[in-house]
Design a protein around this motif. Structure first.
Motif, PDB file in Angstrom:
ATOM      1  N   UNK A 253       0.796  -1.225   0.000  1.00 38.48           N
ATOM      2  CA  UNK A 253       0.000   0.000   0.000  1.00 38.48           C
ATOM      3  C   UNK A 253       0.825   1.270   0.000  1.00 38.48           C
ATOM      4  N   UNK A 254       1.961   1.263   0.725  1.00 38.00           N
ATOM      5  CA  UNK A 254       2.811   2.453   0.751  1.00 38.00           C
ATOM      6  C   UNK A 254       3.385   2.740  -0.630  1.00 38.00           C
ATOM      7  N   UNK A 255       3.801   1.676  -1.334  1.00 40.55           N
ATOM      8  CA  UNK A 255       4.317   1.845  -2.696  1.00 40.55           C
ATOM      9  C   UNK A 255       3.226   2.357  -3.627  1.00 40.55           C
ATOM     10  N   UNK A 256       2.029   1.786  -3.498  1.00 39.74           N
ATOM     11  CA  UNK A 256       0.899   2.193  -4.331  1.00 39.74           C
ATOM     12  C   UNK A 256       0.600   3.676  -4.110  1.00 39.74           C
ATOM     13  N   UNK A 257       0.567   4.092  -2.857  1.00 36.78           N
ATOM     14  CA  UNK A 257       0.314   5.501  -2.540  1.00 36.78           C
ATOM     15  C   UNK A 257       1.446   6.396  -3.048  1.00 36.78           C
ATOM     16  N   UNK A 258       2.692   5.946  -2.902  1.00 35.47           N
ATOM     17  CA  UNK A 258       3.831   6.732  -3.365  1.00 35.47           C
ATOM     18  C   UNK A 258       3.803   6.917  -4.886  1.00 35.47           C
ATOM     19  N   UNK A 259       3.197   5.954  -5.588  1.00 33.39           N
ATOM     20  CA  UNK A 259       3.070   6.055  -7.046  1.00 33.39           C
ATOM     21  C   UNK A 259       1.867   6.907  -7.474  1.00 33.39           C
ATOM     22  N   UNK A 260       1.142   7.449  -6.494  1.00 34.34           N
ATOM     23  CA  UNK A 260       0.003   8.309  -6.806  1.00 34.34           C
ATOM     24  C   UNK A 260      -1.347   7.658  -6.598  1.00 34.34           C
ATOM     25  N   UNK A 261      -1.360   6.437  -6.091  1.00 32.92           N
ATOM     26  CA  UNK A 261      -2.615   5.722  -5.876  1.00 32.92           C
ATOM     27  C   UNK A 261      -3.273   6.090  -4.567  1.00 32.92           C
ATOM     28  N   UNK A 262      -4.570   5.834  -4.507  1.00 30.95           N
ATOM     29  CA  UNK A 262      -5.334   6.060  -3.277  1.00 30.95           C
ATOM     30  C   UNK A 262      -6.225   4.845  -3.055  1.00 30.95           C
ATOM     31  N   UNK A 263      -6.329   4.439  -1.806  1.00 28.67           N
ATOM     32  CA  UNK A 263      -7.230   3.343  -1.471  1.00 28.67           C
ATOM     33  C   UNK A 263      -7.781   3.564  -0.080  1.00 28.67           C
ATOM     34  N   UNK A 264      -8.884   2.892   0.191  1.00 28.30           N
ATOM     35  CA  UNK A 264      -9.505   2.964   1.508  1.00 28.30           C
ATOM     36  C   UNK A 264     -10.145   1.622   1.814  1.00 28.30           C
ATOM     37  N   UNK A 265     -10.438   1.420   3.077  1.00 23.38           N
ATOM     38  CA  UNK A 265     -11.093   0.183   3.495  1.00 23.38           C
ATOM     39  C   UNK A 265     -12.556   0.185   3.049  1.00 23.38           C
ATOM     40  N   UNK A 266     -13.082  -0.990   2.735  1.00 19.86           N
ATOM     41  CA  UNK A 266     -14.495  -1.061   2.363  1.00 19.86           C
ATOM     42  C   UNK A 266     -15.403  -0.818   3.562  1.00 19.86           C
ATOM     43  N   UNK A 267     -16.557  -0.270   3.276  1.00 19.00           N
ATOM     44  CA  UNK A 267     -17.575  -0.016   4.293  1.00 19.00           C
ATOM     45  C   UNK A 267     -18.766  -0.948   4.029  1.00 19.00           C
ATOM     46  N   UNK A 268     -19.689  -1.041   4.976  1.00 21.82           N
ATOM     47  CA  UNK A 268     -20.887  -1.845   4.728  1.00 21.82           C
ATOM     48  C   UNK A 268     -21.666  -1.379   3.480  1.00 21.82           C
ATOM     49  N   UNK A 269     -21.649  -0.089   3.185  1.00 24.50           N
ATOM     50  CA  UNK A 269     -22.350   0.381   1.991  1.00 24.50           C
ATOM     51  C   UNK A 269     -21.653  -0.081   0.711  1.00 24.50           C
ATOM     52  N   UNK A 270     -20.327  -0.236   0.749  1.00 20.31           N
ATOM     53  CA  UNK A 270     -19.606  -0.783  -0.407  1.00 20.31           C
ATOM     54  C   UNK A 270     -20.025  -2.230  -0.637  1.00 20.31           C
ATOM     55  N   UNK A 271     -20.094  -2.999   0.439  1.00 24.19           N
ATOM     56  CA  UNK A 271     -20.498  -4.409   0.343  1.00 24.19           C
ATOM     57  C   UNK A 271     -21.918  -4.497  -0.208  1.00 24.19           C
ATOM     58  N   UNK A 272     -22.799  -3.634   0.270  1.00 25.73           N
ATOM     59  CA  UNK A 272     -24.188  -3.638  -0.209  1.00 25.73           C
ATOM     60  C   UNK A 272     -24.252  -3.287  -1.691  1.00 25.73           C
ATOM     61  N   UNK A 273     -23.423  -2.358  -2.128  1.00 26.99           N
ATOM     62  CA  UNK A 273     -23.386  -1.982  -3.545  1.00 26.99           C
ATOM     63  C   UNK A 273     -22.946  -3.168  -4.402  1.00 26.99           C
ATOM     64  N   UNK A 274     -21.939  -3.900  -3.955  1.00 25.04           N
ATOM     65  CA  UNK A 274     -21.481  -5.097  -4.678  1.00 25.04           C
ATOM     66  C   UNK A 274     -22.596  -6.139  -4.708  1.00 25.04           C
ATOM     67  N   UNK A 275     -23.250  -6.342  -3.586  1.00 28.26           N
ATOM     68  CA  UNK A 275     -24.332  -7.331  -3.533  1.00 28.26           C
ATOM     69  C   UNK A 275     -25.467  -6.980  -4.492  1.00 28.26           C
ATOM     70  N   UNK A 276     -25.812  -5.705  -4.557  1.00 27.12           N
ATOM     71  CA  UNK A 276     -26.860  -5.283  -5.506  1.00 27.12           C
ATOM     72  C   UNK A 276     -26.406  -5.499  -6.942  1.00 27.12           C
ATOM     73  N   UNK A 277     -25.169  -5.155  -7.248  1.00 28.69           N
ATOM     74  CA  UNK A 277     -24.659  -5.260  -8.613  1.00 28.69           C
ATOM     75  C   UNK A 277     -24.549  -6.714  -9.065  1.00 28.69           C
ATOM     76  N   UNK A 278     -24.206  -7.601  -8.144  1.00 29.81           N
ATOM     77  CA  UNK A 278     -23.992  -8.994  -8.515  1.00 29.81           C
ATOM     78  C   UNK A 278     -25.218  -9.869  -8.269  1.00 29.81           C
ATOM     79  N   UNK A 279     -26.208  -9.326  -7.582  1.00 34.87           N
ATOM     80  CA  UNK A 279     -27.374 -10.130  -7.233  1.00 34.87           C
ATOM     81  C   UNK A 279     -27.023 -11.198  -6.212  1.00 34.87           C
ATOM     82  N   UNK A 280     -26.001 -10.921  -5.407  1.00 35.74           N
ATOM     83  CA  UNK A 280     -25.473 -11.894  -4.462  1.00 35.74           C
ATOM     84  C   UNK A 280     -25.768 -11.466  -3.037  1.00 35.74           C
TER      85      UNK A 280
END
Length: 128
Positions: free
Chosen positions: A99-126
Protein backbone atom coordinates in the motif's frame (compact mmCIF):
# COMPACT_ATOMS: atom_id res chain seq x y z
CA UNK A 1 -4.08 -1.97 -22.50
CA UNK A 2 -1.02 -3.64 -20.91
CA UNK A 3 1.11 -5.50 -23.39
CA UNK A 4 4.57 -6.96 -23.12
CA UNK A 5 3.83 -8.74 -19.86
CA UNK A 6 5.51 -12.06 -19.14
CA UNK A 7 4.19 -14.67 -16.71
CA UNK A 8 6.34 -16.95 -14.54
CA UNK A 9 6.63 -19.51 -17.35
CA UNK A 10 8.05 -16.90 -19.73
CA UNK A 11 4.85 -16.76 -21.78
CA UNK A 12 3.59 -13.43 -23.11
CA UNK A 13 0.24 -12.23 -21.76
CA UNK A 14 -1.82 -9.06 -21.96
CA UNK A 15 -4.24 -7.41 -19.56
CA UNK A 16 -7.25 -5.66 -21.07
CA UNK A 17 -10.16 -3.75 -19.59
CA UNK A 18 -13.64 -5.03 -20.38
CA UNK A 19 -16.09 -2.28 -19.47
CA UNK A 20 -19.56 -3.36 -18.41
CA UNK A 21 -22.57 -1.99 -16.59
CA UNK A 22 -22.46 -2.40 -13.66
CA UNK A 23 -19.56 -4.91 -13.57
CA UNK A 24 -16.28 -4.28 -15.38
CA UNK A 25 -13.18 -6.44 -15.32
CA UNK A 26 -9.51 -6.51 -16.09
CA UNK A 27 -8.88 -9.67 -18.08
CA UNK A 28 -5.55 -11.43 -18.46
CA UNK A 29 -5.26 -13.02 -21.88
CA UNK A 30 -2.81 -15.52 -23.29
CA UNK A 31 -0.86 -14.91 -26.51
CA UNK A 32 -3.75 -16.42 -28.53
CA UNK A 33 -6.10 -13.84 -26.91
CA UNK A 34 -7.99 -16.48 -24.89
CA UNK A 35 -8.90 -15.28 -21.38
CA UNK A 36 -7.13 -16.92 -18.44
CA UNK A 37 -8.44 -14.85 -15.53
CA UNK A 38 -10.23 -11.69 -14.45
CA UNK A 39 -10.40 -9.07 -11.70
CA UNK A 40 -13.96 -7.75 -11.41
CA UNK A 41 -14.96 -4.36 -10.04
CA UNK A 42 -17.79 -1.89 -9.97
CA UNK A 43 -17.54 1.86 -9.99
CA UNK A 44 -19.16 3.49 -7.00
CA UNK A 45 -21.20 6.69 -7.32
CA UNK A 46 -18.09 8.48 -6.01
CA UNK A 47 -16.09 7.14 -8.99
CA UNK A 48 -14.17 4.72 -6.81
CA UNK A 49 -13.33 1.23 -8.02
CA UNK A 50 -14.61 -1.50 -5.73
CA UNK A 51 -12.65 -4.65 -6.59
CA UNK A 52 -14.67 -7.62 -5.35
CA UNK A 53 -13.61 -10.78 -7.20
CA UNK A 54 -10.43 -12.04 -8.81
CA UNK A 55 -9.91 -15.46 -10.32
CA UNK A 56 -7.54 -17.28 -12.63
CA UNK A 57 -8.63 -20.45 -14.41
CA UNK A 58 -7.30 -23.45 -12.51
CA UNK A 59 -5.32 -24.74 -15.49
CA UNK A 60 -3.22 -21.54 -15.41
CA UNK A 61 -2.49 -21.58 -11.67
CA UNK A 62 1.05 -20.95 -10.48
CA UNK A 63 1.96 -18.69 -13.39
CA UNK A 64 1.64 -15.42 -11.45
CA UNK A 65 -1.36 -14.26 -13.46
CA UNK A 66 -3.37 -13.10 -10.43
CA UNK A 67 -0.48 -10.87 -9.36
CA UNK A 68 -0.19 -9.43 -12.86
CA UNK A 69 -3.92 -8.71 -12.84
CA UNK A 70 -3.78 -6.94 -9.49
CA UNK A 71 -0.73 -4.84 -10.40
CA UNK A 72 -2.13 -3.81 -13.79
CA UNK A 73 -5.57 -2.99 -12.34
CA UNK A 74 -3.96 -0.84 -9.65
CA UNK A 75 -1.67 0.90 -12.15
CA UNK A 76 -4.65 1.73 -14.37
CA UNK A 77 -6.59 2.99 -11.36
CA UNK A 78 -3.72 5.41 -10.70
CA UNK A 79 -3.74 6.55 -14.34
CA UNK A 80 -7.50 7.14 -14.17
CA UNK A 81 -7.30 8.83 -10.76
CA UNK A 82 -9.66 6.32 -9.10
CA UNK A 83 -9.59 5.42 -5.44
CA UNK A 84 -9.45 1.65 -4.94
CA UNK A 85 -11.72 -0.12 -2.46
CA UNK A 86 -10.40 -3.68 -1.93
CA UNK A 87 -13.31 -5.98 -1.08
CA UNK A 88 -11.52 -8.85 -2.86
CA UNK A 89 -9.14 -10.57 -0.41
CA UNK A 90 -6.37 -10.68 -3.04
CA UNK A 91 -6.49 -6.89 -3.55
CA UNK A 92 -6.75 -6.31 0.21
CA UNK A 93 -3.70 -8.51 0.88
CA UNK A 94 -1.69 -6.82 -1.88
CA UNK A 95 -2.48 -3.36 -0.53
CA UNK A 96 -1.67 -4.40 3.05
CA UNK A 97 1.77 -5.42 1.82
CA UNK A 98 2.38 -2.84 -0.92
CA UNK A 99 0.00 0.00 0.00
CA UNK A 100 2.81 2.45 0.75
CA UNK A 101 4.32 1.84 -2.70
CA UNK A 102 0.90 2.19 -4.33
CA UNK A 103 0.31 5.50 -2.54
CA UNK A 104 3.83 6.73 -3.36
CA UNK A 105 3.07 6.05 -7.05
CA UNK A 106 0.00 8.31 -6.81
CA UNK A 107 -2.62 5.72 -5.88
CA UNK A 108 -5.33 6.06 -3.28
CA UNK A 109 -7.23 3.34 -1.47
CA UNK A 110 -9.50 2.96 1.51
CA UNK A 111 -11.09 0.18 3.50
CA UNK A 112 -14.50 -1.06 2.36
CA UNK A 113 -17.57 -0.02 4.29
CA UNK A 114 -20.89 -1.84 4.73
CA UNK A 115 -22.35 0.38 1.99
CA UNK A 116 -19.61 -0.78 -0.41
CA UNK A 117 -20.50 -4.41 0.34
CA UNK A 118 -24.19 -3.64 -0.21
CA UNK A 119 -23.39 -1.98 -3.55
CA UNK A 120 -21.48 -5.10 -4.68
CA UNK A 121 -24.33 -7.33 -3.53
CA UNK A 122 -26.86 -5.28 -5.51
CA UNK A 123 -24.66 -5.26 -8.61
CA UNK A 124 -23.99 -8.99 -8.51
CA UNK A 125 -27.37 -10.13 -7.23
CA UNK A 126 -25.47 -11.89 -4.46
CA UNK A 127 -26.05 -12.19 -0.74
CA UNK A 128 -22.35 -12.79 -0.09
Amino acid sequence: MAEGLIDKTGAAVTVTLDVGDPISAYVVRLADESPAGRAEFINSPAEERIFFHTEVDEEFGGRGLAGLLVREALADSIRKNRTVVPVCPLFARHLRTHGDEFSADGGAFRRPTPSDIALVQRATGSAA
